[in-house]
Design a protein around this motif. Structure first.
Motif, mmCIF file in Angstrom:
data_model
loop_
_atom_site.group_PDB
_atom_site.id
_atom_site.type_symbol
_atom_site.label_atom_id
_atom_site.label_comp_id
_atom_site.label_asym_id
_atom_site.label_seq_id
_atom_site.Cartn_x
_atom_site.Cartn_y
_atom_site.Cartn_z
ATOM 1 N N TYR A 1 0.833 -1.200 0.000
ATOM 2 C CA TYR A 1 0.000 0.000 0.000
ATOM 3 C C TYR A 1 0.874 1.258 0.000
ATOM 4 C CZ TYR A 1 -3.092 3.673 1.775
ATOM 5 O OH TYR A 1 -3.774 4.850 1.948
ATOM 6 N N GLU A 2 1.855 1.295 0.923
ATOM 7 C CA GLU A 2 2.743 2.462 0.991
ATOM 8 C C GLU A 2 3.551 2.632 -0.300
ATOM 9 O OE1 GLU A 2 2.431 0.273 3.388
ATOM 10 O OE2 GLU A 2 1.945 1.351 5.247
ATOM 11 N N LEU B 1 -7.592 1.573 -2.767
ATOM 12 C CA LEU B 1 -6.304 1.171 -2.187
ATOM 13 C C LEU B 1 -6.395 1.026 -0.675
ATOM 14 C CD1 LEU B 1 -3.771 3.341 -4.239
ATOM 15 C CD2 LEU B 1 -3.944 0.849 -4.245
ATOM 16 N N GLU B 2 -7.100 1.974 -0.031
ATOM 17 C CA GLU B 2 -7.228 1.921 1.430
ATOM 18 C C GLU B 2 -8.058 0.706 1.866
ATOM 19 O OE1 GLU B 2 -8.616 4.723 5.195
ATOM 20 O OE2 GLU B 2 -8.738 5.492 3.151
ATOM 21 N N ASN C 1 -8.307 -2.083 0.233
ATOM 22 C CA ASN C 1 -7.448 -3.239 0.019
ATOM 23 C C ASN C 1 -6.414 -3.366 1.136
ATOM 24 O OD1 ASN C 1 -6.819 -5.458 -1.793
ATOM 25 N ND2 ASN C 1 -4.872 -4.414 -2.126
ATOM 26 N N TYR C 2 -5.930 -2.223 1.631
ATOM 27 C CA TYR C 2 -4.957 -2.207 2.726
ATOM 28 C C TYR C 2 -5.571 -2.806 3.997
ATOM 29 C CZ TYR C 2 -2.039 -0.249 6.454
ATOM 30 O OH TYR C 2 -1.246 -0.089 7.571
ATOM 31 N N ASN D 1 -5.784 -6.506 3.593
ATOM 32 C CA ASN D 1 -4.451 -7.099 3.738
ATOM 33 C C ASN D 1 -4.047 -7.221 5.204
ATOM 34 O OD1 ASN D 1 -4.177 -7.391 1.023
ATOM 35 N ND2 ASN D 1 -2.864 -5.603 0.712
#
Length: 721
Positions: free
Chosen positions: A513-514, A546-547, A549-550, A553
């Motif tokens: 993510y980062e 993305l967030e 998905n983070y 994860n």
């Protein structure tokens, strides 16, 4: 425009609604019995010979108008809810206007003679090709008020056994005394008496379970009266009333998480109120008890002189509904006992009533329970959502009895373990040992030594029988436990395999993510992607995706860490352990994975105890998981764990400051220890059962559970591994 009406041949109607509409000849007879009952008859005589069946009743009868407008109008019924007043009121059994075609099921030719008060007597005849209406004054038959139906060219062979079967069938199906029913054959005469007319405890059953559902308040009241156990049983059950138990439960609370209903826009509360009031009276008894079981469990009766064996019957007012007359396991006792096959002595498994152990009646009303609808052929009930709810409520009442009786059996069974241990220590087989060493002394045994030898042989036999029984009990216990645990173990092995595959990707999962965000910023597109026009739609909102998905994860990482931490071989080896260190590790893992958790430990840093890590992990992982799942909407949850050692026992207090137990468990918190007991929609109900099983396996015990202000449990862990 022209209005059209269907025209159906008489023969076709008779075939579809008569011959093919009834499961058997008995159900067709029942339909005609209902007709006599609805005609307010006080007496009905059914005469059966090889050539004809005659129904004669003294009801209100029919006239020409009734025959023309109602009898010959298929699907029309002129019957209201009831007739009569006060004590003589009858709730009418018919309503669909098709019951008369039961005549076609019984025979090819019918002559119906009927007379209504102040009307001419009439004669209606049919061969199901054509029907004729005439007046009795044109015939030689005289008739008082009432109806006589003669059926000839019978479709069935009415043997002596068939007539006796009909008598038994009607005694189950008819649950009233307002109309006397007599069956006459060529040689015998039978009066139909209700099967459950005078139930007597100790004669027909040993325990009575009376259920009454109050739909307005959504409460089920359960009253149990029992005479199953001897007086001696009281000393092993000092806190239990062995003859009487009364409970009231809120069904709305009980059914939190019930998934079998398609709620749509309706609340559970609406279903519960619309279902209407109903009651049940069930009779429990064992078919027989061996001398050994009566001694072990202090059963009062070896067998009953007139035990109820007909199963549970569903009555709508005065008559049972076909297919629910006790031969069909419509309440699912078999399914319940297969799902939970534990014996009543099982320390953690839930005992279930077997199908052959219970009989009785469930009573519903035509108007009150209108949501429980008959099928069009009147041979059953539409198994809709209300029917599923109806069955569930009854099963809740039965479960109250099951817990009550199992609690008694478990308490009595404690004496058997003590007695067996005492007997084993007392039985010194000295004579047997002497004879084994010197067989020749058998020839010269004194009378005293001979008696000693015989007693010792008998003791050996008893001990062998006890060991055999203990072996069977142990096998049954672990067969039940292993079935459940094998399912969990298989799921765990699959999860472990996946976790090992993901282990090498752990770093990528945690930092991708980062990396992606930094890359987008480097290429000067991050600000563009965060602009209003790029974030208007969720499926095109890249930062949001993305967030999300983070977060997923992070959960995958928790899964990997949890699985790989728990399966190491050394965790299963019993050794002298530092208890404080084990709990610190449990705390570290949970607080690492769940930010809302705060775990306070009150444990001596130098405390040591002989156990294995898996024992404590299984117990506290399940306790903490339960606390988290019940309170995961909170921002902070504090768990306190206090442990101190006394002799070879760990005494433990566990509590959280969450919302506590659901209402259904507050009056009986030990219920949460039962297998498959859950209020979560997708819960399996095994967590607290595993906790209890593990505690008992170590020789420990759960002492107390509270759930009003947060959740609290006190228990002991032993060193028996």
């Amino acid at each position: 425009m022209e209005n059209l009406k269907y025209i159906v041949e008489d023969k076709t109607i008779a075939q579809l609604l008569g011959v093919q509409n009834f499961n058997n000849k008995e159900s067709a007879v029942l339909e005609l019995v209902k007709n006599a009952y609805d005609a307010n008859a006080k007496n009905l005589i059914i005469s059966i010979t090889k050539k004809e069946i005659i129904f004669k009743d003294d009801g209100i009868g029919m006239n020409e108008e009734t025959i023309r407008k109602s009898w010959m109008h298929v699907g029309k019924s002129d019957k209201d809810y009831s007739i009569g007043t006060d004590e003589n009121i009858r709730v009418l059994a018919g309503s669909k206007g098709i019951g008369r075609f039961a005549l076609a099921r019984l025979g090819e030719n019918v002559s119906l003679h009927s007379k209504k008060k102040d009307c001419k007597p009439i004669l209606w005849k049919t061969d199901w090709n054509k029907s004729i209406l005439d007046f009795e004054e044109n015939t030689n038959t005289s008739l008082d008020i009432g109806t006589i139906i003669e059926i000839t060219n019978l479709r069935d062979n009415w043997t002596k056994k068939a007539i006796k079967d009909l008598v038994d069938y009607l005694s189950i199906m008819y649950n009233d005394n307002k109309m006397c029913i007599t069956i006459e054959s060529e040689k015998n005469k039978y009066s139909i008496l209700q099967y459950f007319r005078k139930p007597q405890i100790g004669i027909n059953y040993t325990s009575n379970i009376y259920l009454n559902y109050d739909s307005a308040n959504m409460k089920l009241n359960c009253l149990i009266k029992s005479d199953e156990f001897k007086e001696d049983a009281k000393k092993y059950c000092p806190d239990i009333n062995l003859s009487f138990n009364e409970q009231s439960v809120n069904i709305n609370d009980e059914l939190v998480g019930f998934k079998d209903i398609d709620y749509k826009d309706k609340a559970l509360e609406d279903f519960l109120k619309d279902l209407g009031d109903f009651s049940a009276e069930l009779y429990f008894s064992l078919k027989s008890s061996t001398e050994k079981d009566r001694e072990a469990f202090l059963y009062k009766y070896k067998s009953l002189p007139d035990r109820y064996e007909k199963g549970v019957v569903l009555y709508r007012n005065s008559f049972s509904i076909s297919s629910y007359e006790g031969t069909k396991d419509w309440l699912g006792f078999g399914k319940r006992s297969r799902k939970s096959p534990a014996a009543a002595t099982h320390p953690t498994g839930a005992w279930r009533v077997r199908e052959n152990q219970i009989s009785g009646k469930v009573l519903i009303d035509k108007r009150e329970n209108y949501m429980l609808q008959d099928l069009s052929n009147r041979q059953g009930i539409n198994e809709n959502d209300y029917y599923k709810l109806f069955l569930k409520i009854i099963s809740i009442g039965i479960n109250i009895f099951e817990r009550y009786r199992q609690n008694i059996i478990r308490n009595i069974n404690k004496k058997n373990k003590i007695d067996n241990a005492d007997n084993v220590s007392k039985e010194n087989n000295n004579m047997v040992e002497k004879i084994i060493k010197k067989p020749d002394i058998l020839k010269n045994l004194s009378e005293k030594d001979t008696n000693l030898f015989i007693n010792e042989i008998e003791n050996i036999k008893k001990e062998s029988d006890r060991n055999k029984q203990d072996k069977e009990d142990t096998e049954n216990k672990y067969r039940y436990d292993v079935r459940i645990l094998n399912v969990l173990a298989t799921s765990g092995l699959k999860a472990t395999s996946i976790a090992h595959e993901l282990k090498n990707n752990r770093n990528n999962i945690s930092v991708n993510y980062e990396y992606i965000v930094d890359a987008l910023k480097t290429h000067n597109v991050w600000d563009i992607l965060n602009s209003p026009e790029c974030t208007e739609y969720i499926d095109e909102n890249v930062p949001y995706l993305l967030e999300s998905n983070y977060k997923v994860n992070k959960k995958i990482l928790v899964f990997i860490n949890t699985i790989l931490d728990e399966v190491e071989k050394q965790n299963f080896e019993p050794v002298e352990q530092n208890i404080y260190n084990i709990f610190c590790e449990i705390k570290r893992k949970w607080c690492r994975d769940y930010a809302i958790l705060n775990i306070d430990l009150d444990i001596d840093e130098n405390m040591h105890f002989y156990t294995s890590i898996d024992i404590l992990s299984v117990i506290f992982d399940n306790l903490i998981l339960n606390s988290f799942q019940q309170n995961e909407e909170r921002n902070k949850l504090t768990i306190k764990i206090s442990v101190y050692k006394e002799n070879n026992i760990l005494k433990i207090s566990y509590s959280d400051d969450g919302k506590g137990l659901q209402n259904k468990y507050k009056n009986d918190p030990n219920r949460i220890l039962e297998v498959h007991e859950t209020t979560r929609k997708n819960g399996h109900g095994l967590g607290m059962w595993i906790v209890n099983n593990t505690v008992l396996m170590t020789g420990g015990i759960i002492n107390n559970i509270e759930g009003n202000n947060g959740f609290k449990i006190n228990f002991e862990i032993g060193d028996r591994l």
